[in-house]
Design a protein around this motif. Structure first.
Motif, PDB file in Angstrom:
ATOM      1  N   ILE A  45       0.861  -1.174   0.000  1.00  0.00           N
ATOM      2  CA  ILE A  45       0.000   0.000   0.000  1.00  0.00           C
ATOM      3  C   ILE A  45       0.900   1.227   0.000  1.00  0.00           C
ATOM      4  CG2 ILE A  45      -1.728   1.308   1.294  1.00  0.00           C
ATOM      5  CD1 ILE A  45      -2.776  -1.372   2.347  1.00  0.00           C
ATOM      6  N   ASN A  46       0.660   2.104  -0.945  1.00  0.00           N
ATOM      7  CA  ASN A  46       1.454   3.323  -1.058  1.00  0.00           C
ATOM      8  C   ASN A  46       0.830   4.428  -0.222  1.00  0.00           C
ATOM      9  OD1 ASN A  46       3.428   2.389  -2.978  1.00  0.00           O
ATOM     10  ND2 ASN A  46       1.779   2.375  -4.471  1.00  0.00           N
ATOM     11  N   ILE A  51      -5.855  -0.698   4.887  1.00  0.00           N
ATOM     12  CA  ILE A  51      -4.804  -1.429   5.598  1.00  0.00           C
ATOM     13  C   ILE A  51      -5.422  -2.499   6.490  1.00  0.00           C
ATOM     14  CG2 ILE A  51      -3.016  -1.238   7.383  1.00  0.00           C
ATOM     15  CD1 ILE A  51      -2.409   1.582   6.165  1.00  0.00           C
ATOM     16  N   LYS A  52      -6.450  -2.140   7.250  1.00  0.00           N
ATOM     17  CA  LYS A  52      -7.116  -3.103   8.143  1.00  0.00           C
ATOM     18  C   LYS A  52      -7.712  -4.263   7.359  1.00  0.00           C
ATOM     19  CE  LYS A  52      -8.450   0.231  11.716  1.00  0.00           C
ATOM     20  NZ  LYS A  52      -9.612   0.884  12.337  1.00  0.00           N
ATOM     21  N   ASN A  91      -5.267   8.726   5.976  1.00  0.00           N
ATOM     22  CA  ASN A  91      -6.629   9.174   6.204  1.00  0.00           C
ATOM     23  C   ASN A  91      -7.501   7.959   6.512  1.00  0.00           C
ATOM     24  OD1 ASN A  91      -7.501   8.032   3.662  1.00  0.00           O
ATOM     25  ND2 ASN A  91      -6.567   9.790   2.656  1.00  0.00           N
ATOM     26  N   PRO A  92      -8.746   8.143   6.912  1.00  0.00           N
ATOM     27  CA  PRO A  92      -9.601   6.999   7.262  1.00  0.00           C
ATOM     28  C   PRO A  92      -9.728   5.954   6.151  1.00  0.00           C
ATOM     29  CG  PRO A  92     -10.607   9.018   8.040  1.00  0.00           C
ATOM     30  CD  PRO A  92      -9.422   9.423   7.197  1.00  0.00           C
ATOM     31  N   GLY A  93      -9.749   6.390   4.893  1.00  0.00           N
ATOM     32  CA  GLY A  93      -9.840   5.442   3.785  1.00  0.00           C
ATOM     33  C   GLY A  93      -8.619   4.550   3.679  1.00  0.00           C
ATOM     34  N   VAL A  94      -7.447   5.132   3.829  1.00  0.00           N
ATOM     35  CA  VAL A  94      -6.196   4.359   3.782  1.00  0.00           C
ATOM     36  C   VAL A  94      -6.148   3.400   4.965  1.00  0.00           C
ATOM     37  CG1 VAL A  94      -3.682   4.525   3.974  1.00  0.00           C
ATOM     38  CG2 VAL A  94      -4.916   6.116   2.515  1.00  0.00           C
ATOM     39  N   GLN A 104       0.778   5.709  14.070  1.00  0.00           N
ATOM     40  CA  GLN A 104      -0.674   5.846  13.958  1.00  0.00           C
ATOM     41  C   GLN A 104      -1.303   4.584  13.372  1.00  0.00           C
ATOM     42  OE1 GLN A 104      -1.765   9.194  11.520  1.00  0.00           O
ATOM     43  NE2 GLN A 104      -3.943   8.817  11.710  1.00  0.00           N
ATOM     44  N   ILE A 105      -0.711   4.034  12.316  1.00  0.00           N
ATOM     45  CA  ILE A 105      -1.236   2.835  11.672  1.00  0.00           C
ATOM     46  C   ILE A 105      -1.202   1.654  12.633  1.00  0.00           C
ATOM     47  CG2 ILE A 105      -0.757   1.125   9.874  1.00  0.00           C
ATOM     48  CD1 ILE A 105       0.217   3.559   8.148  1.00  0.00           C
TER      49      ILE A 105
END
Length: 78
Positions: free
Chosen positions: A10-11, A25-26, A18-21, A53-54
């Motif tokens: 994932i780039n 990832i989840k 942001n919430p979409g990224v 954060q991630i």
């Protein structure tokens, strides 16, 4: 090769995390357990903050971090 064992990259670009990224990832962690994050060179100063954060928001563990690439892991079912 079993697709569920493959790694996805994932780039993370100048928009950051942001919430979409984070949702993407989840979702990939749930499917594959291992996700590679590739950070654009322009966000180098923020890389560590984004990784922290991630990891916190996905309950994953940092496996490797070299240059602009981080690898995170989350065991299925956790």
């Amino acid at each position: 090769m079993n697709r569920s064992l493959s790694t996805i990259t994932i780039n993370i670009g100048k928009s950051g995390v942001n919430p979409g990224v984070l949702d993407e990832i989840k979702r990939h962690l749930k499917e594959r357990e291992v996700v590679k994050l590739r950070f654009s060179k322009g966000i180098s100063p923020e890389k560590q903050n984004y990784i922290t954060q991630i990891i916190e928001k996905s309950n994953a563990k940092l496996v490797d971090f070299r240059g602009n690439v981080a690898v995170i892991f989350k065991k299925r079912g956790n």
